[in-house]
Design a protein around this motif. Structure first.
Motif, PDB file in Angstrom:
ATOM      1  N   VAL A   2      43.540  27.676  38.024  1.00 18.50           N
ATOM      2  CA  VAL A   2      44.878  28.220  38.227  1.00 18.50           C
ATOM      3  C   VAL A   2      45.038  29.456  37.359  1.00 18.50           C
ATOM      4  CG1 VAL A   2      47.335  27.753  37.899  1.00 18.50           C
ATOM      5  CG2 VAL A   2      45.844  25.943  38.691  1.00 18.50           C
ATOM      6  N   ILE A   3      45.739  30.451  37.876  1.00 19.13           N
ATOM      7  CA  ILE A   3      46.072  31.616  37.060  1.00 19.13           C
ATOM      8  C   ILE A   3      47.464  31.398  36.486  1.00 19.13           C
ATOM      9  CG2 ILE A   3      46.604  34.070  37.044  1.00 19.13           C
ATOM     10  CD1 ILE A   3      44.454  34.464  39.135  1.00 19.13           C
ATOM     11  N   HIS A   4      47.527  31.367  35.159  1.00 20.67           N
ATOM     12  CA  HIS A   4      48.791  31.270  34.442  1.00 20.67           C
ATOM     13  C   HIS A   4      49.151  32.662  33.943  1.00 20.67           C
ATOM     14  CE1 HIS A   4      48.202  26.926  34.277  1.00 20.67           C
ATOM     15  NE2 HIS A   4      47.027  27.128  33.704  1.00 20.67           N
ATOM     16  N   LEU A   5      50.393  33.054  34.108  1.00 22.62           N
ATOM     17  CA  LEU A   5      50.894  34.281  33.502  1.00 22.62           C
ATOM     18  C   LEU A   5      51.736  33.891  32.300  1.00 22.62           C
ATOM     19  CD1 LEU A   5      51.897  36.396  36.622  1.00 22.62           C
ATOM     20  CD2 LEU A   5      49.805  36.511  35.263  1.00 22.62           C
ATOM     21  N   ILE A   6      51.411  34.462  31.161  1.00 22.30           N
ATOM     22  CA  ILE A   6      52.116  34.176  29.913  1.00 22.30           C
ATOM     23  C   ILE A   6      52.787  35.460  29.450  1.00 22.30           C
ATOM     24  CG2 ILE A   6      51.889  33.433  27.510  1.00 22.30           C
ATOM     25  CD1 ILE A   6      49.055  32.646  29.736  1.00 22.30           C
ATOM     26  N   GLY A  38      47.196  37.150  31.531  1.00 21.63           N
ATOM     27  CA  GLY A  38      46.796  36.267  32.605  1.00 21.63           C
ATOM     28  C   GLY A  38      45.679  35.391  32.077  1.00 21.63           C
ATOM     29  N   ILE A  39      45.803  34.098  32.280  1.00 22.28           N
ATOM     30  CA  ILE A  39      44.773  33.142  31.861  1.00 22.28           C
ATOM     31  C   ILE A  39      44.400  32.316  33.084  1.00 22.28           C
ATOM     32  CG2 ILE A  39      44.241  31.130  30.421  1.00 22.28           C
ATOM     33  CD1 ILE A  39      44.655  33.660  28.770  1.00 22.28           C
ATOM     34  N   ALA A  40      43.131  32.326  33.451  1.00 21.59           N
ATOM     35  CA  ALA A  40      42.656  31.486  34.552  1.00 21.59           C
ATOM     36  C   ALA A  40      41.901  30.316  33.930  1.00 21.59           C
ATOM     37  CB  ALA A  40      41.739  32.288  35.471  1.00 21.59           C
ATOM     38  N   LEU A  67      50.444  31.512  39.084  1.00 23.39           N
ATOM     39  CA  LEU A  67      50.280  32.366  40.248  1.00 23.39           C
ATOM     40  C   LEU A  67      49.431  31.566  41.236  1.00 23.39           C
ATOM     41  CD1 LEU A  67      51.002  35.249  41.124  1.00 23.39           C
ATOM     42  CD2 LEU A  67      48.783  35.965  40.252  1.00 23.39           C
ATOM     43  N   PRO A  68      50.037  30.949  42.236  1.00 23.44           N
ATOM     44  CA  PRO A  68      49.284  30.083  43.142  1.00 23.44           C
ATOM     45  C   PRO A  68      48.228  30.856  43.930  1.00 23.44           C
ATOM     46  CG  PRO A  68      51.636  30.102  43.723  1.00 23.44           C
ATOM     47  CD  PRO A  68      51.445  31.048  42.586  1.00 23.44           C
ATOM     48  N   ALA A  69      47.191  30.154  44.322  1.00 23.22           N
ATOM     49  CA  ALA A  69      46.141  30.754  45.144  1.00 23.22           C
ATOM     50  C   ALA A  69      46.778  31.378  46.381  1.00 23.22           C
ATOM     51  CB  ALA A  69      45.122  29.698  45.546  1.00 23.22           C
ATOM     52  N   GLY A  70      46.370  32.580  46.694  1.00 26.95           N
ATOM     53  CA  GLY A  70      46.891  33.267  47.855  1.00 26.95           C
ATOM     54  C   GLY A  70      48.224  33.949  47.631  1.00 26.95           C
ATOM     55  N   ALA A  71      48.739  33.890  46.399  1.00 27.85           N
ATOM     56  CA  ALA A  71      50.029  34.526  46.110  1.00 27.85           C
ATOM     57  C   ALA A  71      49.902  36.032  46.265  1.00 27.85           C
ATOM     58  CB  ALA A  71      50.475  34.187  44.693  1.00 27.85           C
ATOM     59  N   GLY A  72      50.953  36.635  46.711  1.00 33.10           N
ATOM     60  CA  GLY A  72      50.967  38.083  46.813  1.00 33.10           C
ATOM     61  C   GLY A  72      51.413  38.702  45.504  1.00 33.10           C
ATOM     62  N   PHE A  73      51.036  39.931  45.303  1.00 30.25           N
ATOM     63  CA  PHE A  73      51.469  40.660  44.122  1.00 30.25           C
ATOM     64  C   PHE A  73      51.500  42.130  44.458  1.00 30.25           C
ATOM     65  CE2 PHE A  73      47.220  38.773  43.604  1.00 30.25           C
ATOM     66  CZ  PHE A  73      46.419  39.876  43.808  1.00 30.25           C
ATOM     67  N   TYR A  74      52.287  42.871  43.700  1.00 31.57           N
ATOM     68  CA  TYR A  74      52.434  44.294  43.935  1.00 31.57           C
ATOM     69  C   TYR A  74      52.689  44.962  42.606  1.00 31.57           C
ATOM     70  CZ  TYR A  74      53.559  48.585  46.353  1.00 31.57           C
ATOM     71  OH  TYR A  74      53.529  49.870  46.820  1.00 31.57           O
ATOM     72  N   GLY A  75      52.157  46.140  42.423  1.00 24.12           N
ATOM     73  CA  GLY A  75      52.418  46.858  41.190  1.00 24.12           C
ATOM     74  C   GLY A  75      51.460  48.003  40.984  1.00 24.12           C
ATOM     75  N   LEU A  76      51.399  48.449  39.755  1.00 22.09           N
ATOM     76  CA  LEU A  76      50.560  49.571  39.367  1.00 22.09           C
ATOM     77  C   LEU A  76      49.730  49.146  38.164  1.00 22.09           C
ATOM     78  CD1 LEU A  76      49.972  52.563  39.963  1.00 22.09           C
ATOM     79  CD2 LEU A  76      51.758  53.141  38.326  1.00 22.09           C
ATOM     80  N   ALA A  81      42.154  45.113  36.951  1.00 22.02           N
ATOM     81  CA  ALA A  81      43.180  44.067  36.871  1.00 22.02           C
ATOM     82  C   ALA A  81      43.369  43.389  38.222  1.00 22.02           C
ATOM     83  CB  ALA A  81      44.499  44.665  36.384  1.00 22.02           C
ATOM     84  N   TRP A  82      43.424  44.183  39.293  1.00 17.62           N
ATOM     85  CA  TRP A  82      43.551  43.594  40.635  1.00 17.62           C
ATOM     86  C   TRP A  82      42.325  42.750  40.957  1.00 17.62           C
ATOM     87  CZ3 TRP A  82      48.326  43.762  41.345  1.00 17.62           C
ATOM     88  CH2 TRP A  82      49.088  44.893  41.114  1.00 17.62           C
ATOM     89  N   ASP A  83      41.148  43.243  40.589  1.00 15.03           N
ATOM     90  CA  ASP A  83      39.920  42.475  40.821  1.00 15.03           C
ATOM     91  C   ASP A  83      39.993  41.140  40.091  1.00 15.03           C
ATOM     92  OD1 ASP A  83      39.013  44.632  42.290  1.00 15.03           O
ATOM     93  OD2 ASP A  83      37.704  45.388  40.691  1.00 15.03           O
ATOM     94  N   TRP A  84      40.487  41.173  38.850  1.00 19.57           N
ATOM     95  CA  TRP A  84      40.601  39.947  38.068  1.00 19.57           C
ATOM     96  C   TRP A  84      41.557  38.972  38.747  1.00 19.57           C
ATOM     97  CZ3 TRP A  84      44.133  36.833  35.786  1.00 19.57           C
ATOM     98  CH2 TRP A  84      43.654  35.901  34.871  1.00 19.57           C
ATOM     99  N   LEU A  85      42.699  39.467  39.193  1.00 21.63           N
ATOM    100  CA  LEU A  85      43.677  38.606  39.846  1.00 21.63           C
ATOM    101  C   LEU A  85      43.115  37.955  41.109  1.00 21.63           C
ATOM    102  CD1 LEU A  85      46.848  40.775  39.334  1.00 21.63           C
ATOM    103  CD2 LEU A  85      46.537  38.425  38.507  1.00 21.63           C
TER     104      LEU A  85
END
Length: 103
Positions: A2-6, A38-40, A67-76, A81-85
């Motif tokens: 799971v990806i946790h956002l802290i 982000g901690i996975a 951040l559930p699997a398949g969750a969408g995200f948007y930003g800069l 970072a996107w690869d990591w997510l």
């Protein structure tokens, strides 16, 4: 996994070397935003909090969310970072210039 956002605010400001070391002790982590990581891991939010809570004080503010699997995200953010997510990286942190928008 799971990806946790802290996200946290340290109040009053103080040395957080031990907190950073604990976050970096995670098998997969990301840190591109001030005071947000982000901690996975296979840890639950409660287990992660149990590991991190000794590094916080009652005057601090902390939010841990998943951040559930398949969750969408948007930003800069930098491409790394996107690869990591998306699960393509082990450890990622700032220092890169520029950013990439992703939706």
């Amino acid at each position: 996994e799971v990806i946790h956002l802290i996200s946290y605010t340290i109040n009053p400001k103080r040395d957080i070397t031990s907190l950073v070391a604990e976050l970096q002790h995670s098998p997969r982590w990301m840190h591109y935003l001030d005071e947000t990581w982000g901690i996975a891991s296979r840890e639950s939010r409660q287990e992660l909090w149990g590991r991190l809570s000794p590094h916080f004080r009652a005057t601090d503010r902390v939010l841990i969310t998943d951040l559930p699997a398949g969750a969408g995200f948007y930003g800069l953010l930098p491409q790394a970072a996107w690869d990591w997510l998306r699960g393509d990286g082990q450890r990622a942190s700032g220092g890169e210039s520029g950013g990439t928008e992703v939706s």
